[in-house]
Design an enzyme around this catalytic site. Structure first.
Site, PDB file in Angstrom:
ATOM      1  N   GLN A   1      -4.418  -4.511   7.645  1.00 21.53           N
ATOM      2  CA  GLN A   1      -5.669  -5.357   6.995  1.00 21.53           C
ATOM      3  C   GLN A   1      -5.533  -6.368   7.980  1.00 21.53           C
ATOM      4  OE1 GLN A   1      -7.676  -4.784   4.134  1.00 21.53           O
ATOM      5  NE2 GLN A   1      -6.721  -2.823   3.925  1.00 21.53           N
TER       6      GLN A   1
ATOM      7  N   LYS B   1      -9.981   0.318  11.202  1.00 20.05           N
ATOM      8  CA  LYS B   1     -10.406  -1.046  10.378  1.00 20.05           C
ATOM      9  C   LYS B   1     -10.931  -1.683  10.756  1.00 20.05           C
ATOM     10  CE  LYS B   1      -6.577   0.320   6.150  1.00 20.05           C
ATOM     11  NZ  LYS B   1      -7.351   0.698   5.837  1.00 20.05           N
TER      12      LYS B   1
ATOM     13  N   ASP C   1       3.295  -3.850   7.733  1.00 23.77           N
ATOM     14  CA  ASP C   1       2.343  -2.813   7.821  1.00 23.77           C
ATOM     15  C   ASP C   1       1.036  -4.020   8.238  1.00 23.77           C
ATOM     16  OD1 ASP C   1       0.083  -1.942   6.585  1.00 23.77           O
ATOM     17  OD2 ASP C   1       0.661  -1.674   5.239  1.00 23.77           O
TER      18      ASP C   1
ATOM     19  N   CYS D   1      -4.616   2.812  -3.322  1.00 24.08           N
ATOM     20  CA  CYS D   1      -3.531   2.976  -3.257  1.00 24.08           C
ATOM     21  C   CYS D   1      -2.083   2.023  -2.858  1.00 24.08           C
ATOM     22  CB  CYS D   1      -3.672   3.116  -1.903  1.00 24.08           C
ATOM     23  SG  CYS D   1      -5.103   4.920  -1.503  1.00 24.08           S
TER      24      CYS D   1
ATOM     25  N   HIS E   1       1.201  -0.553   0.087  1.00 26.10           N
ATOM     26  CA  HIS E   1       0.092  -0.004  -0.005  1.00 26.10           C
ATOM     27  C   HIS E   1       0.918   1.243   0.099  1.00 26.10           C
ATOM     28  CE1 HIS E   1      -3.214   2.789   2.210  1.00 26.10           C
ATOM     29  NE2 HIS E   1      -4.037   2.156   1.360  1.00 26.10           N
TER      30      HIS E   1
END
Lengths: 407, 146
Positions: free
Chosen positions: A203, A226, A200, A365, A123
């Protein structure tokens, strides 16, 4: 035990809302999730009965606010398997967490001629900060390729991680492909080369159980919004010994021990990295989201989403869509990016919206990944705890309608 | 007042130009060529113009994108061909104002373009409809003809 989706949907007031006169079908949780009443109520209760600034007042109310804020930190630590709450820094979200690492640990440790390894599926939030750092210090950026199935080419790690590599930046789960990456293998390779790994988990955190010790990662960032929590909150896990030696991020109140006219000393970790009044209520809300997810059980969340993505992929393919990413659902989260030959993703999203269906269309993104896939944009349906197979059927029905218009 | 449903908008206006775009392809020779994209969605367009004195002598476009962006660009090339640069620029400004809801637009000036007004109801798609027009205005500016 599995998720009782019908009953948990009642926790989400938004599903009483209609869109264009149709029931809301929300298939964009990879972008941002909806919020259960428990999270919203917790924030309201905090504002109404416990609110004051944290770590400042000597009065009881401030103590209560501080206890709520630090309780949320403990929840965020537990949620990713971190043993010590001090290894959690509250941020505004994943993007700020990654940028914090860039401006503190990485700026102090990455020099001209060093290499930063990212992947082709990152991303922008785990790519652009590293581009900026590379430009700033004269380091170079390398990109671990993605294969045709949407998996990282970890067979090439020996070639891509060298003695010059200082940072390996990778997402635990791709927001486009749904791929769950073998982060432990990347961590081992990074450490063997003397590099640090920055993950990261924006998600992954909402959808799969995470244990930072099992993954053996140095930094891991995730976002509240999220995972059923409010916007404006996120958590960065960092290994304590690294956090101790890192320079501060923002300067200001709260992050200092003692201030002199021309210099200052720093507060203990993690407060050293939390200058100014933080997003207190949002952090408390994030803690409530953790508790809500713990109540469901992250194993159950994952099991539900496996069923959803398995069903989603098969129905989308039956409808003639090309679905991107791995077909093996044991390494795939609840994300299905797809294209129909006949209908551009933006047209599709507009037409589906008329049916009350929220999907994402665009580059998500992840423009470099779009180029690897050879498409300017994709449509994306993403699933969470409140989604049902019926909603996938509705999606496929609406796609048929869109195809009919373009036929 | 045009009040098309989404289905009518697509079926009666957009899809005709999307399936059979007018003036699509490179224009050679040309006096100005300008490429622009919509960073939000990745739609791309390149507009080519060959001037004939003060007029738009020939115009063509290349691009990849959704049906609204491509159909709007196709309609644009049909409409501005032969207009003076000044009139074409004014028309583009009118379309922009119409999409912003600031102007109704004269049906006799707009002709077919009046149907683009249907897009106003879908605010996120207005950028799609304006991609070609904005690129044309910039191309005029770049050519120094405006």
């Amino acid at each position: 035990m599995s998720l009782d989706v019908e009953s948990l949907r009642k926790d989400f007031p938004i599903f009483e809302t209609q869109v264009h006169g149709k029931p809301l079908i929300y298939l964009d949780s990879a972008s941002s999730s909806q919020k259960p009443r428990q999270v919203v109520d917790r924030m309201v209760r905090f504002y109404e009965t416990e609110y004051a600034n944290v770590h400042r007042g000597v009065y009881d109310l401030s103590e209560r606010a501080t206890a709520a804020y630090e309780g949320a930190r403990a929840a965020c630590a537990r949620f990713v398997g971190a043993r010590d709450p001090r290894s959690i820094i509250f941020t505004r979200g994943t993007t700020e967490g990654i940028n914090l690492v860039r401006f503190t640990w990485a700026r102090a440790n990455v020099k001209a001629g060093d290499e930063i390894l990212v992947t082709e599926m990152e991303h922008h939030s785990n790519l652009v900060p590293w581009q900026l750092l590379a430009q700033e210090v004269g380091a170079s950026l390398r990109h671990l390729p993605v294969d045709d199935e949407g998996l990282l080419r970890i067979d090439l790690l020996d070639e891509y991680i060298t003695e010059r590599t200082k940072v390996v930046a990778v997402s635990l789960m791709s927001n486009v492909l749904g791929t769950i990456n073998p982060v432990r293998a990347l961590a081992d390779a990074a450490h063997a080369a003397g590099a640090r790994i920055v993950v990261d988990a924006a998600q992954a955190a909402p959808h799969i159980p995470i244990d930072v010790n099992e993954l053996d990662v140095d930094f891991l960032a995730y976002s509240s919004h999220k995972m059923l929590g409010p916007t404006g909150a996120g958590a960065l896990y960092g290994r304590l010994d690294l956090l101790e030696e890192m320079p501060p991020f923002h300067g200001g109140g709260e992050m200092i021990r003692e201030v002199f006219p021309d210099h200052s000393t720093w507060a203990e970790v993690p407060h050293k990295f939390e200058a100014g009044t933080p997003n207190i209520a949002q952090a408390v809300g994030m803690g409530a989201a953790v508790e809500y997810l713990e109540g469901l059980g992250m194993g159950n969340v994952r099991a539900h989403e496996k069923e959803m993505v398995d069903y989603g992929i098969s129905k989308l393919e039956e409808a003639g869509a090309k679905v991107y990413g791995p077909k093996d659902i044991s390494i795939r989260g609840g994300v299905a990016s797809f294209n129909l030959d006949e209908v551009h993703p933006h047209d599709m999203a507009t037409i589906l919206d008329q049916e009350g269906l929220c999907i994402r269309a665009g580059h998500h993104c992840a423009q470099p990944l779009m180029r690897v896939l050879g498409v300017p944009a994709t449509a994306r349906a993403s699933f969470y705890v409140y989604n049902t197979p019926d909603e996938i059927d509705a999606l496929v029905g609406a796609l048929d309608k869109a195809k009919g218009w373009f036929a | 007042m045009v009040c098309l449903s989404l289905e009518e908008l697509y079926k009666e206006v957009i899809l005709d130009h999307y399936r059979a775009p007018r003036n699509k392809g490179q224009l050679d020779p040309h006096d100005v060529a300008l490429e622009r994209n919509n960073p939000l969605c990745g739609d791309e367009i390149e507009v080519f113009v060959k001037f004939d004195g003060e007029n738009v002598g020939a115009i063509a476009f290349e691009g990849k994108g959704c049906s609204i962006s491509m159909a709007s660009a196709s309609m644009m090339t049909e409409k501005v061909q032969g207009l003076t640069v000044k009139d074409a620029g004014e028309l583009a400004e009118t379309i922009k104002k119409m999409m912003a809801g600031e102007e109704e637009g004269e049906p006799e000036v707009l002709g077919d373009l009046v149907s683009l007004k249907g897009v106003v109801k879908y605010p996120v798609r207005i950028k799609c409809a304006l991609l070609g027009w904005n690129t044309l205005l910039e191309a005029f500016e770049e050519s120094g003809k405006n």
